[in-house]
Scaffold this motif. Structure first.
Motif, PDB file in Angstrom:
ATOM      1  N   ILE A  49      10.392  13.711  -5.386  1.00 18.73           N
ATOM      2  CA  ILE A  49       9.481  13.523  -4.255  1.00 18.73           C
ATOM      3  C   ILE A  49      10.083  12.477  -3.329  1.00 18.73           C
ATOM      4  CG2 ILE A  49       7.158  12.791  -3.540  1.00 18.73           C
ATOM      5  CD1 ILE A  49       6.236  13.442  -6.444  1.00 18.73           C
ATOM      6  N   ILE A  50       9.959  12.710  -2.032  1.00 16.50           N
ATOM      7  CA  ILE A  50      10.322  11.702  -1.043  1.00 16.50           C
ATOM      8  C   ILE A  50       9.054  11.365  -0.278  1.00 16.50           C
ATOM      9  CG2 ILE A  50      11.630  11.196   1.059  1.00 16.50           C
ATOM     10  CD1 ILE A  50      13.849  12.996  -0.032  1.00 16.50           C
ATOM     11  N   ALA A  51       8.677  10.100  -0.313  1.00 13.72           N
ATOM     12  CA  ALA A  51       7.479   9.641   0.384  1.00 13.72           C
ATOM     13  C   ALA A  51       7.919   8.928   1.656  1.00 13.72           C
ATOM     14  CB  ALA A  51       6.685   8.697  -0.514  1.00 13.72           C
ATOM     15  N   LEU A  52       7.488   9.443   2.795  1.00 11.44           N
ATOM     16  CA  LEU A  52       7.829   8.857   4.082  1.00 11.44           C
ATOM     17  C   LEU A  52       6.666   8.033   4.611  1.00 11.44           C
ATOM     18  CD1 LEU A  52       9.416  11.996   5.780  1.00 11.44           C
ATOM     19  CD2 LEU A  52      10.627  10.052   4.760  1.00 11.44           C
ATOM     20  N   GLY A  53       6.985   6.914   5.219  1.00 11.79           N
ATOM     21  CA  GLY A  53       5.960   6.103   5.864  1.00 11.79           C
ATOM     22  C   GLY A  53       5.335   6.845   7.028  1.00 11.79           C
ATOM     23  N   TYR A  54       4.115   6.514   7.359  1.00 18.65           N
ATOM     24  CA  TYR A  54       3.394   7.192   8.435  1.00 18.65           C
ATOM     25  C   TYR A  54       4.116   7.088   9.768  1.00 18.65           C
ATOM     26  CZ  TYR A  54       1.878   2.800  10.495  1.00 18.65           C
ATOM     27  OH  TYR A  54       1.870   1.569  11.117  1.00 18.65           O
ATOM     28  N   ASP A  55       4.899   6.031   9.959  1.00 13.24           N
ATOM     29  CA  ASP A  55       5.538   5.798  11.256  1.00 13.24           C
ATOM     30  C   ASP A  55       7.029   6.104  11.259  1.00 13.24           C
ATOM     31  OD1 ASP A  55       6.247   3.686   9.615  1.00 13.24           O
ATOM     32  OD2 ASP A  55       5.943   2.144  11.140  1.00 13.24           O
ATOM     33  N   ASN A  95       0.829  -1.197   0.000  1.00 17.20           N
ATOM     34  CA  ASN A  95       0.000   0.000   0.000  1.00 17.20           C
ATOM     35  C   ASN A  95       0.870   1.255   0.000  1.00 17.20           C
ATOM     36  OD1 ASN A  95      -1.484   2.224   1.813  1.00 17.20           O
ATOM     37  ND2 ASN A  95      -2.969   1.120   0.546  1.00 17.20           N
ATOM     38  N   LEU A  96       1.948   1.240   0.756  1.00 18.34           N
ATOM     39  CA  LEU A  96       2.878   2.361   0.780  1.00 18.34           C
ATOM     40  C   LEU A  96       3.453   2.594  -0.616  1.00 18.34           C
ATOM     41  CD1 LEU A  96       5.219   3.438   3.463  1.00 18.34           C
ATOM     42  CD2 LEU A  96       6.327   2.836   1.334  1.00 18.34           C
ATOM     43  N   PHE A  97       3.853   1.512  -1.295  1.00 24.98           N
ATOM     44  CA  PHE A  97       4.381   1.625  -2.655  1.00 24.98           C
ATOM     45  C   PHE A  97       3.313   2.220  -3.590  1.00 24.98           C
ATOM     46  CE2 PHE A  97       7.067  -2.441  -1.787  1.00 24.98           C
ATOM     47  CZ  PHE A  97       7.919  -1.731  -0.960  1.00 24.98           C
ATOM     48  N   GLN A  98       2.064   1.778  -3.444  1.00 27.28           N
ATOM     49  CA  GLN A  98       0.976   2.294  -4.279  1.00 27.28           C
ATOM     50  C   GLN A  98       0.759   3.789  -4.028  1.00 27.28           C
ATOM     51  OE1 GLN A  98      -1.999  -0.500  -2.936  1.00 27.28           O
ATOM     52  NE2 GLN A  98      -1.808  -1.759  -4.784  1.00 27.28           N
ATOM     53  N   GLN A  99       0.737   4.170  -2.751  1.00 27.01           N
ATOM     54  CA  GLN A  99       0.569   5.585  -2.420  1.00 27.01           C
ATOM     55  C   GLN A  99       1.699   6.423  -3.000  1.00 27.01           C
ATOM     56  OE1 GLN A  99      -0.560   6.876   1.601  1.00 27.01           O
ATOM     57  NE2 GLN A  99      -0.745   4.688   2.109  1.00 27.01           N
ATOM     58  N   ALA A 100       2.923   5.929  -2.872  1.00 26.52           N
ATOM     59  CA  ALA A 100       4.087   6.662  -3.376  1.00 26.52           C
ATOM     60  C   ALA A 100       3.999   6.834  -4.893  1.00 26.52           C
ATOM     61  CB  ALA A 100       5.376   5.942  -2.982  1.00 26.52           C
ATOM     62  N   ARG A 101       3.636   5.775  -5.590  1.00 26.72           N
ATOM     63  CA  ARG A 101       3.526   5.843  -7.052  1.00 26.72           C
ATOM     64  C   ARG A 101       2.437   6.833  -7.480  1.00 26.72           C
ATOM     65  NH1 ARG A 101       6.562   2.321  -9.860  1.00 26.72           N
ATOM     66  NH2 ARG A 101       5.332   2.668 -11.728  1.00 26.72           N
ATOM     67  N   PRO A 104       5.553   7.740 -12.500  1.00 20.29           N
ATOM     68  CA  PRO A 104       6.431   7.438 -11.372  1.00 20.29           C
ATOM     69  C   PRO A 104       7.570   6.475 -11.701  1.00 20.29           C
ATOM     70  CG  PRO A 104       4.405   6.194 -11.180  1.00 20.29           C
ATOM     71  CD  PRO A 104       4.241   7.114 -12.366  1.00 20.29           C
ATOM     72  N   PHE A 105       8.669   6.682 -11.009  1.00 22.92           N
ATOM     73  CA  PHE A 105       9.798   5.755 -10.990  1.00 22.92           C
ATOM     74  C   PHE A 105      10.121   5.620  -9.512  1.00 22.92           C
ATOM     75  CE2 PHE A 105      14.202   4.416 -11.008  1.00 22.92           C
ATOM     76  CZ  PHE A 105      14.229   3.475 -12.024  1.00 22.92           C
ATOM     77  N   LEU A 106       9.687   4.515  -8.920  1.00 22.41           N
ATOM     78  CA  LEU A 106       9.779   4.354  -7.475  1.00 22.41           C
ATOM     79  C   LEU A 106      11.101   3.730  -7.063  1.00 22.41           C
ATOM     80  CD1 LEU A 106       8.446   4.617  -4.702  1.00 22.41           C
ATOM     81  CD2 LEU A 106       7.431   2.355  -5.077  1.00 22.41           C
ATOM     82  N   ILE A 107      11.849   4.492  -6.263  1.00 22.55           N
ATOM     83  CA  ILE A 107      13.099   4.022  -5.675  1.00 22.55           C
ATOM     84  C   ILE A 107      12.842   3.847  -4.186  1.00 22.55           C
ATOM     85  CG2 ILE A 107      15.531   4.534  -5.243  1.00 22.55           C
ATOM     86  CD1 ILE A 107      15.351   6.487  -7.674  1.00 22.55           C
ATOM     87  N   VAL A 108      13.089   2.644  -3.685  1.00 22.95           N
ATOM     88  CA  VAL A 108      12.877   2.361  -2.263  1.00 22.95           C
ATOM     89  C   VAL A 108      14.232   2.243  -1.586  1.00 22.95           C
ATOM     90  CG1 VAL A 108      11.917   0.734  -0.587  1.00 22.95           C
ATOM     91  CG2 VAL A 108      10.690   1.214  -2.721  1.00 22.95           C
ATOM     92  N   SER A 109      14.383   2.965  -0.490  1.00 20.96           N
ATOM     93  CA  SER A 109      15.604   2.922   0.300  1.00 20.96           C
ATOM     94  C   SER A 109      15.429   1.893   1.412  1.00 20.96           C
ATOM     95  CB  SER A 109      15.865   4.306   0.903  1.00 20.96           C
ATOM     96  OG  SER A 109      16.997   4.275   1.732  1.00 20.96           O
TER      97      SER A 109
END
Length: 125
Positions: free
Chosen positions: A79-85, A8-14, A20-25
């Motif tokens: 864009i940097i998408a941060l998790g809620y926590d 879901n986090l990946f979907q929200q980020a995209r 989108p080009f999603l890079i996950v750290s």
């Protein structure tokens, strides 16, 4: 483990970008251990490989061993998408540190997805 909360986090980020080009750290083992107080169940390379296998992820990178902006600066995200926590030293100083490097990405806090169910610490039990 990559669970429904991560997906879901990946979907929200995209959804934050039209193309989108999603890079996950992925956190380094030593960093994850220091922040969480216990060692990750899987080694960093295994975790990175698991994340990369997800069809929503275009690229998975390991975070920095020390500090937290070098690997971000290398990727130059819009864009940097941060998790809620996500909180603490890496999040609190992120915008200022990136600004010092001449980077000004939009920083977005993502919404939780069933955190009472889909949280790695809960699912491990």
């Amino acid at each position: 483990m990559v669970h429904e909360g991560h997906v879901n986090l990946f979907q929200q980020a995209r959804s934050l970008a039209p193309a989108p080009f999603l890079i996950v750290s992925v956190a380094r083992d030593a960093v994850a251990t220091r922040i969480k107080g216990f060692a990750p169940q899987h080694l960093e390379d295994e975790r990175r490989a698991l994340v990369k296998k997800n069809v929503l992820v275009d690229k998975a990178v390991l975070g920095d061993k020390k500090g937290f902006v070098e690997h971000i600066a290398h990727e130059t995200p819009d864009i940097i998408a941060l998790g809620y926590d996500q909180s603490g030293e890496y999040v609190d100083g992120l915008e200022a540190k990136l600004g010092e490097m001449g980077l000004f990405p939009k920083i977005v806090r993502l919404q939780p997805y069933k955190p009472e169910t889909f949280k790695t610490s809960i699912l491990r039990q």
